[in-house]
Write a protein that holds these residues in place. Structure first.
Motif, short mmCIF file in Angstrom:
data_model
loop_
_atom_site.label_atom_id
_atom_site.label_comp_id
_atom_site.label_asym_id
_atom_site.label_seq_id
_atom_site.Cartn_x
_atom_site.Cartn_y
_atom_site.Cartn_z
N ILE A 16 27.34 50.08 56.16
CA ILE A 16 26.45 50.01 55.00
C ILE A 16 27.26 50.02 53.71
CG2 ILE A 16 24.57 51.18 53.77
CD1 ILE A 16 23.70 52.36 56.45
N LEU A 17 28.25 50.91 53.64
CA LEU A 17 29.12 50.96 52.47
C LEU A 17 29.95 49.69 52.35
CD1 LEU A 17 30.44 54.66 52.69
CD2 LEU A 17 28.59 53.75 51.26
N THR A 18 30.41 49.18 53.49
CA THR A 18 31.20 47.95 53.47
C THR A 18 30.38 46.78 52.94
OG1 THR A 18 32.38 48.76 55.43
CG2 THR A 18 32.69 46.45 54.85
N THR A 19 29.12 46.72 53.34
CA THR A 19 28.25 45.64 52.88
C THR A 19 28.02 45.72 51.38
OG1 THR A 19 27.11 45.63 55.02
CG2 THR A 19 25.99 44.57 53.17
N VAL A 20 27.77 46.92 50.87
CA VAL A 20 27.55 47.10 49.43
C VAL A 20 28.81 46.72 48.65
CG1 VAL A 20 27.11 48.80 47.62
CG2 VAL A 20 25.81 48.88 49.76
N PHE A 21 29.96 47.15 49.14
CA PHE A 21 31.21 46.83 48.44
C PHE A 21 31.50 45.33 48.50
CE2 PHE A 21 35.76 46.52 47.74
CZ PHE A 21 35.95 47.40 46.69
N SER A 22 31.18 44.69 49.62
CA SER A 22 31.37 43.24 49.74
C SER A 22 30.51 42.50 48.73
CB SER A 22 31.04 42.77 51.16
OG SER A 22 31.92 43.34 52.11
N ALA A 23 29.29 42.98 48.51
CA ALA A 23 28.40 42.35 47.53
C ALA A 23 28.99 42.47 46.12
CB ALA A 23 27.02 42.99 47.59
N TYR A 24 29.56 43.63 45.82
CA TYR A 24 30.21 43.83 44.52
C TYR A 24 31.39 42.88 44.36
CZ TYR A 24 33.25 46.06 41.07
OH TYR A 24 34.08 46.30 40.00
N PHE A 25 32.22 42.78 45.39
CA PHE A 25 33.37 41.89 45.38
C PHE A 25 32.93 40.44 45.22
CE2 PHE A 25 37.56 40.96 47.91
CZ PHE A 25 38.04 40.23 46.83
N LEU A 26 31.88 40.06 45.95
CA LEU A 26 31.37 38.69 45.90
C LEU A 26 30.91 38.32 44.49
CD1 LEU A 26 30.45 36.06 47.24
CD2 LEU A 26 28.31 37.20 47.82
N ALA A 27 30.20 39.24 43.83
CA ALA A 27 29.72 38.97 42.48
C ALA A 27 30.89 38.68 41.55
CB ALA A 27 28.91 40.15 41.97
N HIS A 28 31.99 39.40 41.73
CA HIS A 28 33.15 39.22 40.87
C HIS A 28 33.84 37.89 41.15
CE1 HIS A 28 37.05 39.87 39.00
NE2 HIS A 28 36.56 40.94 38.39
N ILE A 29 34.11 37.62 42.41
CA ILE A 29 34.90 36.44 42.74
C ILE A 29 34.10 35.15 42.61
CG2 ILE A 29 34.49 36.36 45.24
CD1 ILE A 29 37.50 35.88 45.57
N PHE A 30 32.81 35.19 42.93
CA PHE A 30 31.99 34.00 42.76
C PHE A 30 31.77 33.70 41.29
CE2 PHE A 30 27.85 31.70 42.75
CZ PHE A 30 28.28 30.58 43.47
N GLY A 31 31.68 34.75 40.48
CA GLY A 31 31.58 34.55 39.04
C GLY A 31 32.83 33.87 38.51
N ARG A 32 33.97 34.19 39.07
CA ARG A 32 35.22 33.54 38.67
C ARG A 32 35.22 32.07 39.08
NH1 ARG A 32 39.79 35.42 36.64
NH2 ARG A 32 41.76 34.31 36.99
N TYR A 33 34.65 31.80 40.25
CA TYR A 33 34.54 30.41 40.69
C TYR A 33 33.63 29.62 39.73
CZ TYR A 33 32.49 26.43 43.07
OH TYR A 33 32.02 25.18 43.36
N LEU A 34 32.52 30.21 39.31
CA LEU A 34 31.60 29.52 38.42
C LEU A 34 32.26 29.22 37.07
CD1 LEU A 34 28.26 31.45 39.07
CD2 LEU A 34 28.94 29.20 39.94
#
Length: 249
Positions: A16-34
């Protein structure tokens, strides 16, 4: 119901913690892609997303119990996809687009084929554990023989390229942060693989720990790589910078 979840321990809730942290990481890195674009950033974003999808299914299985569909979905997201999208991001960063596209044309159909086979496989319900996912319940056990090919490919381009970049950056000016970052990424990418190997032996708890620590190390490595602003770097394995510095050294 109590009998079903009697064997649960705190470590089973770690996804559960891993999923939440992955979502945080995704928001950062996908924002960089955009903001910046680039196939490598897109593939890395997909990689962090699928990483989180795998741990999401682990979380659902822990909270509400296992089922054939959940177990198969977990196997595809974790065992088959695993580090493949992250590795493919490294492919697009290290190689020219033409070569990277060729590798994609070869590997993506293989990934699709393996995933379809998993979902078509009958399930031995007697081997399906109530709260612990496992590939052992698949009756088509030959499908599990496909994953080493995918994992080897991922290890070469994700772990191998990160380790090589760490070595090269240690020898270049202003590259120590990226060297440290790539070391963190290398270790972070290895841990889920080690945990996955132990999961095949029935110790899925080791996988949960490896995934949690692994994604944190990959994120920290990513942040370290972004510290060196004097030289452009877009993601953990900054091969473009390495090649440029090697040419001008």
């Amino acid at each position: 119901m109590e009998d079903i979840f009697r064997g649960l321990h705190p470590v089973h809730y770690l996804p559960i913690l891993t999923t939440v942290f992955s979502a945080y990481f995704l928001a950062h890195i996908f924002g960089r892609y955009l903001r910046k674009g680039g196939n490598h950033l897109l593939w890395w974003s997909i990689g962090v997303f699928t990483y989180g999808v795998g741990t999401f299914f682990e979380s659902v299985i822990t909270l509400w119990g296992n089922s054939p569909v959940l177990n198969k979905s977990w196997y595809v997201a974790g065992a088959i996809l695993g580090g493949y999208p992250l590795a493919q991001g490294s492919v697009y960063l290290h190689l020219k687009n033409r070569k990277a596209n060729i590798l994609s044309a070869i590997t993506v159909p293989f990934i699709i084929f393996a995933s379809v086979c998993v979902f078509l496989s009958p399930v031995n319900l007697s081997l399906l554990e109530s709260f612990r996912p496992s590939g052992a319940s698949l009756e088509w056990q030959w499908v599990r023989l496909l994953t080493p090919f995918i994992n080897t490919y991922s290890a070469i381009f994700l772990i191998g390229s990160a380790g090589l970049s760490a070595y090269k950056f240690f020898k270049t000016p202003l590259g120590r942060n990226r060297a440290i970052g790539n070391i963190l990424i290398t270790v972070g990418a290895i841990l889920p693989g080690v945990g996955g190997g132990m999961a095949k032996a029935g110790m899925v708890e080791a996988l949960y720990i490896g995934e949690f620590v692994g994604i944190i190390l990959i994120y920290l490595g990513y942040r370290f790589c972004l510290r060196d602003m004097a030289v452009r770097t877009d993601l953990p394995v900054a091969a473009e910078d390495t090649r440029e510095q090697m040419r001008t050294a």
